[in-house]
Write a protein that holds these residues in place. Structure first.
Motif, PDB file in Angstrom:
ATOM      1  N   GLY A 203       0.799  -1.222   0.000  1.00 41.38           N
ATOM      2  CA  GLY A 203       0.000   0.000   0.000  1.00 41.38           C
ATOM      3  C   GLY A 203       0.825   1.262   0.000  1.00 41.38           C
ATOM      4  O   GLY A 203       0.361   2.315  -0.455  1.00 41.38           O
ATOM      5  N   HIS A 204       2.058   1.171   0.496  1.00 43.81           N
ATOM      6  CA  HIS A 204       2.951   2.330   0.575  1.00 43.81           C
ATOM      7  C   HIS A 204       4.375   1.862   0.290  1.00 43.81           C
ATOM      8  O   HIS A 204       4.788   0.802   0.769  1.00 43.81           O
ATOM      9  N   GLY A 205       5.103   2.635  -0.507  1.00 43.91           N
ATOM     10  CA  GLY A 205       6.492   2.299  -0.775  1.00 43.91           C
ATOM     11  C   GLY A 205       6.687   1.584  -2.091  1.00 43.91           C
ATOM     12  O   GLY A 205       5.836   1.610  -2.989  1.00 43.91           O
ATOM     13  N   ALA A 206       7.828   0.907  -2.205  1.00 48.01           N
ATOM     14  CA  ALA A 206       8.256   0.349  -3.478  1.00 48.01           C
ATOM     15  C   ALA A 206       7.655  -1.024  -3.735  1.00 48.01           C
ATOM     16  O   ALA A 206       7.558  -1.860  -2.833  1.00 48.01           O
ATOM     17  N   VAL A 207       7.266  -1.250  -4.993  1.00 43.37           N
ATOM     18  CA  VAL A 207       6.907  -2.598  -5.417  1.00 43.37           C
ATOM     19  C   VAL A 207       8.194  -3.391  -5.570  1.00 43.37           C
ATOM     20  O   VAL A 207       9.293  -2.830  -5.705  1.00 43.37           O
ATOM     21  N   THR A 208       8.077  -4.717  -5.571  1.00 39.95           N
ATOM     22  CA  THR A 208       9.258  -5.541  -5.790  1.00 39.95           C
ATOM     23  C   THR A 208       8.887  -6.816  -6.526  1.00 39.95           C
ATOM     24  O   THR A 208       7.830  -7.401  -6.282  1.00 39.95           O
ATOM     25  N   ALA A 209       9.778  -7.223  -7.427  1.00 36.91           N
ATOM     26  CA  ALA A 209       9.660  -8.504  -8.114  1.00 36.91           C
ATOM     27  C   ALA A 209      10.711  -9.483  -7.620  1.00 36.91           C
ATOM     28  O   ALA A 209      10.833 -10.579  -8.160  1.00 36.91           O
ATOM     29  N   ASP A 210      11.468  -9.105  -6.599  1.00 33.75           N
ATOM     30  CA  ASP A 210      12.578  -9.903  -6.087  1.00 33.75           C
ATOM     31  C   ASP A 210      12.081 -10.820  -4.969  1.00 33.75           C
ATOM     32  O   ASP A 210      11.700 -10.336  -3.896  1.00 33.75           O
ATOM     33  N   PRO A 211      12.087 -12.133  -5.174  1.00 33.58           N
ATOM     34  CA  PRO A 211      11.620 -13.039  -4.112  1.00 33.58           C
ATOM     35  C   PRO A 211      12.391 -12.875  -2.812  1.00 33.58           C
ATOM     36  O   PRO A 211      11.805 -12.996  -1.725  1.00 33.58           O
ATOM     37  N   ALA A 212      13.677 -12.593  -2.890  1.00 32.97           N
ATOM     38  CA  ALA A 212      14.468 -12.411  -1.671  1.00 32.97           C
ATOM     39  C   ALA A 212      14.015 -11.174  -0.902  1.00 32.97           C
ATOM     40  O   ALA A 212      13.973 -11.180   0.340  1.00 32.97           O
ATOM     41  N   GLU A 213      13.655 -10.119  -1.618  1.00 33.56           N
ATOM     42  CA  GLU A 213      13.171  -8.906  -0.955  1.00 33.56           C
ATOM     43  C   GLU A 213      11.790  -9.146  -0.348  1.00 33.56           C
ATOM     44  O   GLU A 213      11.494  -8.660   0.748  1.00 33.56           O
ATOM     45  N   MET A 214      10.931  -9.897  -1.039  1.00 30.45           N
ATOM     46  CA  MET A 214       9.637 -10.236  -0.453  1.00 30.45           C
ATOM     47  C   MET A 214       9.836 -10.993   0.854  1.00 30.45           C
ATOM     48  O   MET A 214       9.187 -10.688   1.873  1.00 30.45           O
ATOM     49  N   ALA A 215      10.743 -11.978   0.838  1.00 31.00           N
ATOM     50  CA  ALA A 215      11.003 -12.765   2.046  1.00 31.00           C
ATOM     51  C   ALA A 215      11.601 -11.900   3.143  1.00 31.00           C
ATOM     52  O   ALA A 215      11.292 -12.083   4.333  1.00 31.00           O
ATOM     53  N   ARG A 216      12.458 -10.949   2.776  1.00 29.07           N
ATOM     54  CA  ARG A 216      13.063 -10.067   3.780  1.00 29.07           C
ATOM     55  C   ARG A 216      11.999  -9.212   4.459  1.00 29.07           C
ATOM     56  O   ARG A 216      12.004  -9.066   5.691  1.00 29.07           O
ATOM     57  N   ARG A 217      11.079  -8.655   3.687  1.00 28.95           N
ATOM     58  CA  ARG A 217      10.016  -7.829   4.270  1.00 28.95           C
ATOM     59  C   ARG A 217       9.129  -8.666   5.193  1.00 28.95           C
ATOM     60  O   ARG A 217       8.736  -8.219   6.269  1.00 28.95           O
ATOM     61  N   LEU A 218       8.819  -9.874   4.757  1.00 28.87           N
ATOM     62  CA  LEU A 218       7.996 -10.756   5.571  1.00 28.87           C
ATOM     63  C   LEU A 218       8.698 -11.085   6.887  1.00 28.87           C
ATOM     64  O   LEU A 218       8.105 -10.988   7.971  1.00 28.87           O
ATOM     65  N   ASP A 219       9.963 -11.458   6.814  1.00 29.08           N
ATOM     66  CA  ASP A 219      10.707 -11.808   8.022  1.00 29.08           C
ATOM     67  C   ASP A 219      10.868 -10.604   8.938  1.00 29.08           C
ATOM     68  O   ASP A 219      10.771 -10.731  10.172  1.00 29.08           O
ATOM     69  N   SER A 220      11.113  -9.424   8.369  1.00 22.92           N
ATOM     70  CA  SER A 220      11.261  -8.215   9.180  1.00 22.92           C
ATOM     71  C   SER A 220       9.999  -7.931   9.979  1.00 22.92           C
ATOM     72  O   SER A 220      10.054  -7.593  11.168  1.00 22.92           O
ATOM     73  N   SER A 221       8.834  -8.078   9.347  1.00 20.22           N
ATOM     74  CA  SER A 221       7.574  -7.842  10.051  1.00 20.22           C
ATOM     75  C   SER A 221       7.355  -8.870  11.154  1.00 20.22           C
ATOM     76  O   SER A 221       6.954  -8.539  12.275  1.00 20.22           O
ATOM     77  N   ARG A 222       7.638 -10.128  10.851  1.00 19.63           N
ATOM     78  CA  ARG A 222       7.485 -11.181  11.862  1.00 19.63           C
ATOM     79  C   ARG A 222       8.406 -10.933  13.048  1.00 19.63           C
ATOM     80  O   ARG A 222       7.993 -11.040  14.210  1.00 19.63           O
ATOM     81  N   GLN A 223       9.666 -10.628  12.759  1.00 18.00           N
ATOM     82  CA  GLN A 223      10.643 -10.426  13.830  1.00 18.00           C
ATOM     83  C   GLN A 223      10.279  -9.216  14.682  1.00 18.00           C
ATOM     84  O   GLN A 223      10.435  -9.244  15.913  1.00 18.00           O
ATOM     85  N   TYR A 224       9.813  -8.162  14.048  1.00 17.76           N
ATOM     86  CA  TYR A 224       9.419  -6.980  14.816  1.00 17.76           C
ATOM     87  C   TYR A 224       8.321  -7.321  15.810  1.00 17.76           C
ATOM     88  O   TYR A 224       8.407  -6.975  16.999  1.00 17.76           O
ATOM     89  N   LEU A 225       7.280  -7.993  15.370  1.00 11.17           N
ATOM     90  CA  LEU A 225       6.169  -8.321  16.269  1.00 11.17           C
ATOM     91  C   LEU A 225       6.613  -9.275  17.378  1.00 11.17           C
ATOM     92  O   LEU A 225       6.204  -9.126  18.534  1.00 11.17           O
ATOM     93  N   ARG A 226       7.441 -10.259  17.029  1.00 12.75           N
ATOM     94  CA  ARG A 226       7.917 -11.194  18.039  1.00 12.75           C
ATOM     95  C   ARG A 226       8.741 -10.465  19.104  1.00 12.75           C
ATOM     96  O   ARG A 226       8.531 -10.655  20.312  1.00 12.75           O
ATOM     97  N   ARG A 227       9.671  -9.634  18.669  1.00 12.80           N
ATOM     98  CA  ARG A 227      10.539  -8.934  19.612  1.00 12.80           C
ATOM     99  C   ARG A 227       9.755  -7.929  20.454  1.00 12.80           C
ATOM    100  O   ARG A 227      10.031  -7.756  21.648  1.00 12.80           O
ATOM    101  N   LEU A 228       8.770  -7.279  19.842  1.00 14.88           N
ATOM    102  CA  LEU A 228       7.974  -6.322  20.609  1.00 14.88           C
ATOM    103  C   LEU A 228       7.135  -7.041  21.664  1.00 14.88           C
ATOM    104  O   LEU A 228       7.048  -6.585  22.813  1.00 14.88           O
ATOM    105  N   ARG A 229       6.546  -8.163  21.306  1.00 16.67           N
ATOM    106  CA  ARG A 229       5.753  -8.900  22.303  1.00 16.67           C
ATOM    107  C   ARG A 229       6.644  -9.381  23.456  1.00 16.67           C
ATOM    108  O   ARG A 229       6.259  -9.301  24.630  1.00 16.67           O
TER     109      ARG A 229
END
Length: 289
Positions: A203-229
């Protein structure tokens, strides 16, 4: 204003919050997702949609935050698609009031009326599809950021329109439920892991066609929520998370969002009811992303 373009889609990006509006144009249909923000920007999107006459036009909304629905009436005749939760929003007038406050605050005049979307195709279950000719639109409810989020996939083409998830600009903005947000990320992970996603459009920011970048964004979101909890459970202010957020391009807004996320998770863990959180800046003229 065109951020990305290929043979089946054009992604327009607003000057405000780098908000993306996507026009999918296949041989069978035109699908417009989340048109916004400013009148001139919406005019450019209208020109793109209008240049593809003769095809059925669908207008989809990934969630009900006002920055994603304010272009609704600029596209009369389009059939509207959204989650059932968006269609049954308990207080749609509050959303319209936010648009009016924004427009009044910046002297903005629109050439169409402001109205909360009336949904022709409400989506209630995972995997609901709409097929037109050789094009298939797949929909999955995506709560967490808001209660009424929706993922949209387009086949053929491998497009994944994710709404306010998986942005390169933002940490998770959890306005509804952190547990629902994590389940929605699991759903996104399945889509990405199937190797059928060729383009991720947040919804905001850059589109990506790079599977590694998709996985990085997914992992970053997961890790943020885990660490915050974990930090909330320890009653730890988590300064390392704040230092990480300070490295983003627009840290002031994200740090305010992070503090609201922490308050919401604390409410969830202590058993208090956690309602919808206001916008990151606490102002009606900024979107609750």
């Amino acid at each position: 204003m065109i951020h990305f373009q290929n043979r089946i889609c054009t992604v327009f990006q607003s000057a405000l919050y780098q908000t993306n509006a996507t026009v999918v144009h296949t041989d069978d249909l035109v699908l417009l997702v989340d048109p916004g923000w400013l009148p001139g920007e919406i005019d450019e999107i209208r020109h793109c949609v209008g240049s593809r006459r003769g095809k059925p036009v669908f207008l989809a909304f990934t969630h009900s935050d006002y920055d994603h629905i304010l272009g609704y009436r600029a596209f009369p005749g389009a059939r509207a698609i959204a989650s059932r939760a968006l269609a049954e929003h308990p207080d749609p007038e509050r959303i319209i009031a936010q648009i009016r406050d924004f427009d009044e605050g910046y002297y903005i005049v629109r050439d169409y009326p402001l109205e909360y979307p009336r949904i022709d195709h409400p989506v209630g279950d995972d995997g609901e599809t709409l097929r037109v000719g050789g094009t298939t639109l797949r929909f999955d409810p995506a709560p967490g950021h808001t209660a009424d989020g929706l993922f949209i996939r387009v086949e053929p083409g491998g497009l994944f329109i994710a709404g306010d998830y998986l942005s390169d600009l933002e940490i998770p903005f959890v306005d509804h439920s952190s547990l629902a947000y994590e389940r929605t990320l699991q759903k996104a992970g399945r889509f990405i892991g199937e190797d059928r996603i060729q383009l991720l459009i947040p919804g905001h920011g850059a589109v990506t066609a790079d599977p590694a970048e998709m996985a990085r964004r997914l992992d970053s979101s997961r890790q943020y929520l885990r660490r915050l909890r974990e930090a909330v459970l320890r009653n730890d202010p988590a300064p390392e998370l704040e230092r990480q957020i300070a490295g983003y391009s627009f840290p002031k807004l994200l740090l305010e969002c992070h503090r609201k996320n922490r308050a919401l998770i604390r409410q969830e863990l202590t058993g208090h009811e956690a309602g919808r959180v206001s916008s990151p800046a606490g102002q009606a003229d900024e979107p609750a992303r």
